[in-house]
Design a protein around this motif. Structure first.
Motif, PDB file in Angstrom:
ATOM      1  N   THR A  48     -21.830  15.992  -7.648  1.00  0.00           N
ATOM      2  CA  THR A  48     -20.909  15.313  -8.567  1.00  0.00           C
ATOM      3  C   THR A  48     -19.469  15.506  -8.108  1.00  0.00           C
ATOM      4  OG1 THR A  48     -22.403  15.586 -10.453  1.00  0.00           O
ATOM      5  CG2 THR A  48     -20.079  15.188 -10.943  1.00  0.00           C
ATOM      6  N   SER A  49     -18.775  14.407  -7.892  1.00  0.00           N
ATOM      7  CA  SER A  49     -17.368  14.424  -7.498  1.00  0.00           C
ATOM      8  C   SER A  49     -16.494  14.182  -8.719  1.00  0.00           C
ATOM      9  CB  SER A  49     -17.086  13.339  -6.453  1.00  0.00           C
ATOM     10  OG  SER A  49     -17.872  13.524  -5.288  1.00  0.00           O
ATOM     11  N   HIS A  50     -15.332  14.831  -8.731  1.00  0.00           N
ATOM     12  CA  HIS A  50     -14.354  14.629  -9.801  1.00  0.00           C
ATOM     13  C   HIS A  50     -13.195  13.804  -9.244  1.00  0.00           C
ATOM     14  CE1 HIS A  50     -16.669  18.103 -11.189  1.00  0.00           C
ATOM     15  NE2 HIS A  50     -16.306  17.764 -12.419  1.00  0.00           N
ATOM     16  N   LEU A  51     -12.907  12.687  -9.887  1.00  0.00           N
ATOM     17  CA  LEU A  51     -11.866  11.772  -9.433  1.00  0.00           C
ATOM     18  C   LEU A  51     -10.787  11.639 -10.500  1.00  0.00           C
ATOM     19  CD1 LEU A  51     -14.139   8.842  -8.126  1.00  0.00           C
ATOM     20  CD2 LEU A  51     -13.588  11.003  -6.976  1.00  0.00           C
ATOM     21  N   THR A  52      -9.525  11.638 -10.076  1.00  0.00           N
ATOM     22  CA  THR A  52      -8.417  11.400 -10.991  1.00  0.00           C
ATOM     23  C   THR A  52      -7.429  10.432 -10.337  1.00  0.00           C
ATOM     24  OG1 THR A  52      -7.231  13.353 -10.174  1.00  0.00           O
ATOM     25  CG2 THR A  52      -8.574  13.639 -12.147  1.00  0.00           C
ATOM     26  N   GLY A  53      -6.691   9.707 -11.169  1.00  0.00           N
ATOM     27  CA  GLY A  53      -5.689   8.772 -10.670  1.00  0.00           C
ATOM     28  C   GLY A  53      -6.262   7.468 -10.156  1.00  0.00           C
ATOM     29  N   VAL A  54      -7.544   7.203 -10.424  1.00  0.00           N
ATOM     30  CA  VAL A  54      -8.207   5.999  -9.908  1.00  0.00           C
ATOM     31  C   VAL A  54      -7.607   4.748 -10.559  1.00  0.00           C
ATOM     32  CG1 VAL A  54     -10.407   4.755  -9.771  1.00  0.00           C
ATOM     33  CG2 VAL A  54     -10.338   7.234  -9.407  1.00  0.00           C
ATOM     34  N   LEU A  55      -7.317   3.756  -9.749  1.00  0.00           N
ATOM     35  CA  LEU A  55      -6.765   2.500 -10.244  1.00  0.00           C
ATOM     36  C   LEU A  55      -7.761   1.807 -11.165  1.00  0.00           C
ATOM     37  CD1 LEU A  55      -4.704   0.128 -10.143  1.00  0.00           C
ATOM     38  CD2 LEU A  55      -5.939  -0.687  -8.120  1.00  0.00           C
ATOM     39  N   ASP A  56      -7.298   1.448 -12.357  1.00  0.00           N
ATOM     40  CA  ASP A  56      -8.117   0.666 -13.272  1.00  0.00           C
ATOM     41  C   ASP A  56      -7.768  -0.807 -13.081  1.00  0.00           C
ATOM     42  OD1 ASP A  56      -9.760  -0.301 -15.193  1.00  0.00           O
ATOM     43  OD2 ASP A  56      -8.673   0.550 -16.906  1.00  0.00           O
ATOM     44  N   SER A  57      -8.504  -1.472 -12.216  1.00  0.00           N
ATOM     45  CA  SER A  57      -8.256  -2.883 -11.930  1.00  0.00           C
ATOM     46  C   SER A  57      -9.585  -3.590 -11.752  1.00  0.00           C
ATOM     47  CB  SER A  57      -7.413  -3.037 -10.657  1.00  0.00           C
ATOM     48  OG  SER A  57      -8.208  -2.807  -9.507  1.00  0.00           O
ATOM     49  N   VAL A 245      -5.994  10.502  -6.576  1.00  0.00           N
ATOM     50  CA  VAL A 245      -5.475   9.269  -5.981  1.00  0.00           C
ATOM     51  C   VAL A 245      -3.976   9.135  -6.266  1.00  0.00           C
ATOM     52  CG1 VAL A 245      -5.687   6.751  -5.895  1.00  0.00           C
ATOM     53  CG2 VAL A 245      -7.725   8.164  -6.313  1.00  0.00           C
ATOM     54  N   PRO A 246      -3.137   9.068  -5.230  1.00  0.00           N
ATOM     55  CA  PRO A 246      -1.701   8.858  -5.446  1.00  0.00           C
ATOM     56  C   PRO A 246      -1.403   7.387  -5.748  1.00  0.00           C
ATOM     57  CG  PRO A 246      -2.147   8.984  -3.106  1.00  0.00           C
ATOM     58  CD  PRO A 246      -3.469   9.216  -3.806  1.00  0.00           C
ATOM     59  N   GLY A 247      -0.146   7.080  -6.060  1.00  0.00           N
ATOM     60  CA  GLY A 247       0.258   5.720  -6.375  1.00  0.00           C
ATOM     61  C   GLY A 247       0.147   4.804  -5.169  1.00  0.00           C
ATOM     62  N   ASP A 248      -0.004   3.503  -5.439  1.00  0.00           N
ATOM     63  CA  ASP A 248      -0.266   2.501  -4.405  1.00  0.00           C
ATOM     64  C   ASP A 248       1.033   1.992  -3.781  1.00  0.00           C
ATOM     65  OD1 ASP A 248      -1.007   0.164  -2.962  1.00  0.00           O
ATOM     66  OD2 ASP A 248      -2.763  -0.079  -4.248  1.00  0.00           O
ATOM     67  N   PRO A 249       1.220   2.192  -2.466  1.00  0.00           N
ATOM     68  CA  PRO A 249       2.432   1.690  -1.809  1.00  0.00           C
ATOM     69  C   PRO A 249       2.558   0.174  -1.872  1.00  0.00           C
ATOM     70  CG  PRO A 249       1.254   3.230  -0.382  1.00  0.00           C
ATOM     71  CD  PRO A 249       0.352   2.924  -1.528  1.00  0.00           C
ATOM     72  N   SER A 250       1.430  -0.541  -1.846  1.00  0.00           N
ATOM     73  CA  SER A 250       1.498  -1.997  -1.912  1.00  0.00           C
ATOM     74  C   SER A 250       2.076  -2.444  -3.249  1.00  0.00           C
ATOM     75  CB  SER A 250       0.109  -2.608  -1.697  1.00  0.00           C
ATOM     76  OG  SER A 250      -0.339  -2.366  -0.383  1.00  0.00           O
ATOM     77  N   SER A 251       1.690  -1.777  -4.333  1.00  0.00           N
ATOM     78  CA  SER A 251       2.292  -2.082  -5.636  1.00  0.00           C
ATOM     79  C   SER A 251       3.755  -1.662  -5.660  1.00  0.00           C
ATOM     80  CB  SER A 251       1.518  -1.362  -6.744  1.00  0.00           C
ATOM     81  OG  SER A 251       0.197  -1.861  -6.853  1.00  0.00           O
ATOM     82  N   ALA A 252       4.043  -0.525  -5.029  1.00  0.00           N
ATOM     83  CA  ALA A 252       5.428  -0.039  -4.983  1.00  0.00           C
ATOM     84  C   ALA A 252       6.344  -1.031  -4.277  1.00  0.00           C
ATOM     85  CB  ALA A 252       5.483   1.312  -4.274  1.00  0.00           C
ATOM     86  N   ALA A 253       5.813  -1.763  -3.294  1.00  0.00           N
ATOM     87  CA  ALA A 253       6.631  -2.712  -2.540  1.00  0.00           C
ATOM     88  C   ALA A 253       7.214  -3.795  -3.443  1.00  0.00           C
ATOM     89  CB  ALA A 253       5.793  -3.355  -1.431  1.00  0.00           C
ATOM     90  N   PHE A 254       6.480  -4.198  -4.462  1.00  0.00           N
ATOM     91  CA  PHE A 254       6.971  -5.244  -5.367  1.00  0.00           C
ATOM     92  C   PHE A 254       8.068  -4.710  -6.272  1.00  0.00           C
ATOM     93  CE2 PHE A 254       2.954  -6.777  -3.873  1.00  0.00           C
ATOM     94  CZ  PHE A 254       3.152  -8.138  -3.730  1.00  0.00           C
ATOM     95  N   VAL A 255       7.941  -3.449  -6.691  1.00  0.00           N
ATOM     96  CA  VAL A 255       9.009  -2.834  -7.478  1.00  0.00           C
ATOM     97  C   VAL A 255      10.246  -2.647  -6.608  1.00  0.00           C
ATOM     98  CG1 VAL A 255       9.673  -0.824  -8.844  1.00  0.00           C
ATOM     99  CG2 VAL A 255       7.314  -1.683  -8.958  1.00  0.00           C
ATOM    100  N   ALA A 256      10.041  -2.228  -5.355  1.00  0.00           N
ATOM    101  CA  ALA A 256      11.165  -2.051  -4.430  1.00  0.00           C
ATOM    102  C   ALA A 256      11.895  -3.373  -4.219  1.00  0.00           C
ATOM    103  CB  ALA A 256      10.659  -1.506  -3.091  1.00  0.00           C
ATOM    104  N   ALA A 257      11.133  -4.456  -4.040  1.00  0.00           N
ATOM    105  CA  ALA A 257      11.756  -5.765  -3.853  1.00  0.00           C
ATOM    106  C   ALA A 257      12.550  -6.170  -5.089  1.00  0.00           C
ATOM    107  CB  ALA A 257      10.681  -6.809  -3.546  1.00  0.00           C
TER     108      ALA A 257
END
Length: 447
Positions: A48-57, A245-257
């Motif tokens: 059994t693996s424990h996962l945190t920060g998983v994207l809910d999409s 799971v850390p935050g998604d850089p691809s999503s961050a790119a849109f905030v940066a833009a």
């Protein structure tokens, strides 16, 4: 909007100007690539693996449904921050169960392609399908190396979904030279190779995302990796592991833009992956003269994480993005092209033909959308050219067609959100594929 547009275009969402600069800090959703792999690898493992920060999409939920159909037990609950956390108990050495129906991957190319490699080493027969968009995307690139390893398919040489994978416990390890830099192709082959006798190696023409190589050792798979090569030693026994799971850089790119385009903005994106293979957009924006920087704050497993700070930059300049760097910005090209539209001079993205076979033909869609803004954008071979205009004025009443593609929907939404007039974006709800709360997060930064 003309009568013909109102008839031919799908329903659209009006994106209003935010009405002020973006200020403060935020976290973006969990990284989509890492979330997929955390769920899929945990399902393959013993224990059994424990996962945190998983994207809910929608895309990640497609992977969750897929592994449940194959016998894994997934207990992931939505947290206060909008991510998923909990446990995945895998099928381990007994292997995945024979599903009683085709596995529908929705719009998720990652789910479909990685799933082929996951089921290939087992004596089961699995039909993989997806929505209309996913059924148009190329799958031969995954089928070819898996067939060399001894996996059979129905039809025999399929180009598109639906595809039936006829697995085999007698897979052969291979040394495969990939015709393209593709983390999905690489991962599918390495996952199949995990259960083949010997060393399975994938060589690439340019670096692609390396999350698989970083994560597999955490699940007890002997793995070696270089800049354009990765190998696994099989057969290996995958064992449960805990993944944050850390935050998604691809999503961050849109905030940066958004911060670059909304006058007076200053934004800090916290707890985001700083994997060098994923922050090519930062390097690109630096070359354009943007005031952007990252700060390392630690690691989750072998994945570096930290913060990205962006300040509004009044003067941007065009630049060239060479072909060897395209794999590190492939998902961010739509929004980088929008930033380039506001820069002085021409920006060139080299060898971006892969954009034609994403969730939509992004290459054509970028050129079409920028054309609506009065920006000259064109393709020469597989290169994309954007001639910017620092004095760009957005005309009223624009309707942007997202083609049901989340990256395009977010890109065109920024035209309205960061501008002075509202715009209309068709099928905007498709942003749920990767960043369901995109607009709400931007609005939360307006002071």
């Amino acid at each position: 909007m003309s009568t013909s547009e109102s008839v031919t275009l799908p329903p659209y969402t009006i994106i209003e100007p935010l009405g002020g600069p973006l200020e403060g800090s935020l976290t973006v959703p969990g990284d989509k690539s890492i979330s997929h792999r955390a769920v899929l690898f945990a399902a393959m493992a013993e224990g059994t693996s424990h996962l945190t920060g998983v994207l809910d999409s929608e895309d990640v939920r497609a992977s969750i449904r897929a592994v449940e159909a194959l016998g894994a037990s997934v207990l992931l609950d939505r947290q206060a921050d909008g991510t998923l956390a909990g446990t995945v108990t895998g099928w381990g050495q007994q292997g995945p169960a024979q599903p009683d129906a085709p596995i529908d991957c929705g719009n998720s190319g990652t789910t479909a392609r990685l799933l082929m490699g996951i089921v290939a080493p087992w004596d089961i027969k699995v039909t993989i399908t997806g929505d209309a968009s996913l059924q148009k995307r190329p799958m031969r690139r995954i089928v070819a190396p898996l067939a060399k390893m001894g996996c059979d398919f129905e039809p025999e040489t399929p180009e598109h979904l639906p595809i039936t994978v006829c697995g085999s416990r007698e897979l052969r390890a291979i040394d495969y030279t990939s015709p393209m830099a593709s983390a999905q192709l690489k991962t599918a082959v390495l996952l199949a190779g995990t259960f083949a006798e010997g060393t399975t190696t994938v060589n690439e023409p340019a670096p692609s995302r390396n999350h698989t190589e970083l994560m597999l050792p955490e699940f007890n798979v002997p793995t070696t990796a270089g800049t354009r090569v990765a190998s696994v030693q099989g057969p290996a026994e995958m064992l449960a592991s805990d993944v944050v799971v850390p935050g998604d850089p691809s999503s961050a790119a849109f905030v940066a833009a958004a911060a670059l385009l909304a006058r007076g903005s200053s934004v800090r994106i916290e707890n985001v992956s700083l994997n060098p293979a994923r922050i090519g957009f930062v390097r690109t924006l630096e070359r354009m003269g943007a005031d952007i920087r990252e700060s390392y704050e630690g690691a989750e497993g072998k994945e570096p994480r930290g913060a990205i700070t962006i300040n509004y930059t009044p003067t941007l300049r065009g630049c060239e993005i060479p072909s060897q760097h395209i794999a590190s910005v492939i998902d961010e090209i739509p929004v980088l092209a929008l930033v380039a539209a506001h820069a002085r001079g021409i920006t060139v993205f080299h060898e971006v033909g892969e954009l034609r076979v994403k969730e939509s033909d992004r290459l054509a869609a970028i050129i079409e959308g920028l054309g609506q803004l009065g920006i000259d954008a064109w393709e020469e071979g597989d290169d994309l050219y954007v001639e910017g205009n620092p004095n760009l004025q957005v005309p009223a009443g624009l309707v942007f067609d997202s083609h049901g593609d989340h990256r395009l929907a977010m890109t065109w939404a920024l035209v309205g959100a960061c501008g002075r007039v509202p715009v209309n974006v068709t099928e905007f709800t498709c942003v749920a594929v990767s960043y369901p709360d995109f607009l709400a997060d931007l609005k939360g930064l307006v002071k």
